[in-house]
Design a protein around this motif. Structure first.
Motif, mmCIF file in Angstrom:
data_model
loop_
_atom_site.group_PDB
_atom_site.id
_atom_site.type_symbol
_atom_site.label_atom_id
_atom_site.label_comp_id
_atom_site.label_asym_id
_atom_site.label_seq_id
_atom_site.Cartn_x
_atom_site.Cartn_y
_atom_site.Cartn_z
ATOM 1 N N MET A 66 0.830 -1.201 0.000
ATOM 2 C CA MET A 66 0.000 0.000 0.000
ATOM 3 C C MET A 66 0.869 1.257 0.000
ATOM 4 N N PHE A 67 1.983 1.186 0.730
ATOM 5 C CA PHE A 67 2.851 2.354 0.820
ATOM 6 C C PHE A 67 3.763 2.499 -0.378
ATOM 7 N N SER A 68 4.040 1.421 -1.098
ATOM 8 C CA SER A 68 5.023 1.562 -2.176
ATOM 9 C C SER A 68 4.413 1.412 -3.562
ATOM 10 N N ASN A 69 3.085 1.466 -3.680
ATOM 11 C CA ASN A 69 2.432 1.406 -4.996
ATOM 12 C C ASN A 69 2.775 0.154 -5.783
ATOM 13 N N THR A 70 2.900 -0.964 -5.089
ATOM 14 C CA THR A 70 3.237 -2.199 -5.782
ATOM 15 C C THR A 70 2.202 -3.250 -5.422
ATOM 16 N N LEU A 71 0.939 -2.885 -5.492
ATOM 17 C CA LEU A 71 -0.127 -3.727 -4.956
ATOM 18 C C LEU A 71 0.019 -5.197 -5.353
ATOM 19 N N GLY A 72 0.094 -6.069 -4.328
ATOM 20 C CA GLY A 72 0.116 -7.508 -4.555
ATOM 21 C C GLY A 72 1.502 -8.120 -4.613
ATOM 22 N N MET A 73 2.521 -7.338 -5.012
ATOM 23 C CA MET A 73 3.854 -7.921 -5.217
ATOM 24 C C MET A 73 4.500 -8.366 -3.915
ATOM 25 N N ALA A 75 2.970 -8.807 -1.168
ATOM 26 C CA ALA A 75 2.086 -9.811 -0.572
ATOM 27 C C ALA A 75 2.428 -11.191 -1.118
#
Lengths: 170, 276
Positions: A66-73, A75
């Protein structure tokens, strides 16, 4: 038990903040990036239920995402790390198995055990993460190079932080 | 049926793992497509507020440099203003000028989070829809092009920086009308690559690279960078140029958002032409 939950929650919040506010802004030689926050999963006690392990890893990853704009990666990489953890723990178990109440620390398990435990898991996490981020095979070798260097960087930070945390306790 | 449930229950760890991975993969794929707005990113409420609080603490460190930069820009703008020109013709008629129509409007914002060390980099700004920010607005600094707005929330927005694998900015060389586009190969945050310029034009080291104005996003003539190295790969009909970005991505603080008032008209017209 309660103490353990409290300590781990504290670590969860602290590691995420440290990762997104400080470490994400560090750059050394191009774009290496250490991901110290995985230390949270590495430090969970051995008795953590496997399902809970996956869930916590997912929450940790999605928060960093959420903080680094890499949604899902993150995770995905974290869940993979959590999936490997029990297997690695069994694979490198010391002769005679694990003592009851032992924790995944240098103090309880010895330096060599800790190094291979963190080393393998961090590498798995970083390989998936960096390849997801780049998402093309044409840059395979430059990605591999960055993955290895960043893993080493993370490993050193994990060891240092580990000594700081466990030194404070005793 | 019972044995299937039993099988899943016995291997619950693996199935749970697959479930989490599939869900994450779904998020990755959904977020990767540039056109779709994502719901969890750094313009979301928690993340953006945290970044803003942190920026208000650390923002002081770069003030000196930032002030110098703004002063230089003011100097340039003063030189361009009507007050700096001597009027040679006295008997001028005042008339309502309809030759010029405003095409671009500018809005200042502060960068509250920035990254340069990943393959795909983003910025977070402290303005959002409440302040008039829209998706796909151009983002420029006083030194040159920065990126394009990706997602917008009520008070914050995220920007796809030039340092991104999907970033393609239409450019030309100052003084020559051939156009190409800048991409980032992911190695060094100060250098980009231009590939489409044909080899029969003459290019020198140090030539200025500016925006072409072909996209509806960036106005024409904004500095993008300067040519650092020229190479012709054997068998290629175009140059491979290494360019140095004029924007210093490492120290971005104050930026401008540019909105194109004639964008809708241009896109509509181009779409109509394409359909015929």
């Amino acid at each position: 038990m309660f103490n353990q939950i409290f300590n781990n929650s504290k670590r969860f919040v602290f590691l995420i903040l440290f990762q997104v506010l400080i470490l994400n802004n560090i750059q050394l030689g191009g774009y290496l990036n250490p991901y110290l926050y995985v230390l949270f999963i590495l430090m969970l006690p051995f008795e953590t239920p496997k399902g809970l392990l996956l869930l916590l890893a997912f929450l940790l990853g999605i928060s960093v995402d959420m903080f680094s704009n890499t949604l899902g990666m993150h995770a995905m990489a974290c869940v993979l790390l959590a999936f490997f953890r029990p297997h690695i723990v069994t694979y490198i178990s010391p002769r005679g198995g694990y003592d009851f109440g032992a924790e995944p620390t240098v103090k309880d398990m010895g330096f060599n055990w800790y190094l291979s435990y963190t080393g393998i898991l961090i590498l798995a996490h970083h390989i998936l993460l960096f390849n997801l981020e780049v998402f093309r095979l044409t840059e395979f070798f430059s990605t591999l190079y960055r993955t290895l260097l960043s893993s080493l960087f993370t490993l050193v930070l994990v060891l240092i932080t580990h000594y700081i945390i466990s030194g404070k306790k005793s | 049926m019972r044995s299937i449930i039993l099988f899943i229950w016995r291997n619950n760890f693996i199935f749970l793992f697959l479930l989490f991975e599939l869900f994450s993969a779904f998020l990755v794929v959904q977020n990767n497509s540039f056109q779709r707005a994502s719901f969890l990113n750094s313009s979301s409420y928690i993340a953006a507020n945290l970044y803003e609080a942190f920026d208000s603490m650390t923002g002081y460190f770069g003030l000196r440099k930032e002030n110098d930069r703004l002063a230089i820009e003011n100097e340039k703008l003063h030189a361009q203003s009507i007050m700096s020109y001597v009027q040679y013709i006295d008997n001028e008629f005042i008339h309502n000028d309809t030759i010029y129509q405003q095409q671009y409007t500018y809005l200042t914002a502060r960068v509250i989070n920035n990254s340069i060390n990943r393959r795909n980099n983003y910025l977070t700004l402290n303005k959002g829809t409440n302040q008039g920010v829209q998706r796909e607005m151009a983002v420029i600094s006083s030194l040159g092009v920065v990126g394009i707005v990706k997602d917008v929330s009520a008070n914050f927005s995220t920007v796809l920086s030039l340092l991104h694998a999907d970033s393609r900015t239409s450019i030309k060389i100052l003084g020559k009308d051939y156009f190409g586009s800048v991409i980032w190969d992911g190695n060094d945050f100060s250098f980009g690559t231009v590939k489409e310029l044909p080899t029969h034009i003459v290019i020198n080291k140090g030539d200025q690279i500016i925006t072409s104005g072909f996209s509806t996003i960036f106005p024409e003539g904004l500095p993008v960078g300067s040519v650092e190295d020229i190479e012709v790969i054997a068998g290629d009909k175009s140059y491979t140029l290494k360019i140095k970005y004029s924007t210093d991505f490492g120290s971005l603080a104050n930026i401008y958002l540019v909105s194109n008032l004639l964008k809708k008209e241009q896109i509509h017209l181009e779409d109509t032409t394409r359909q015929e």
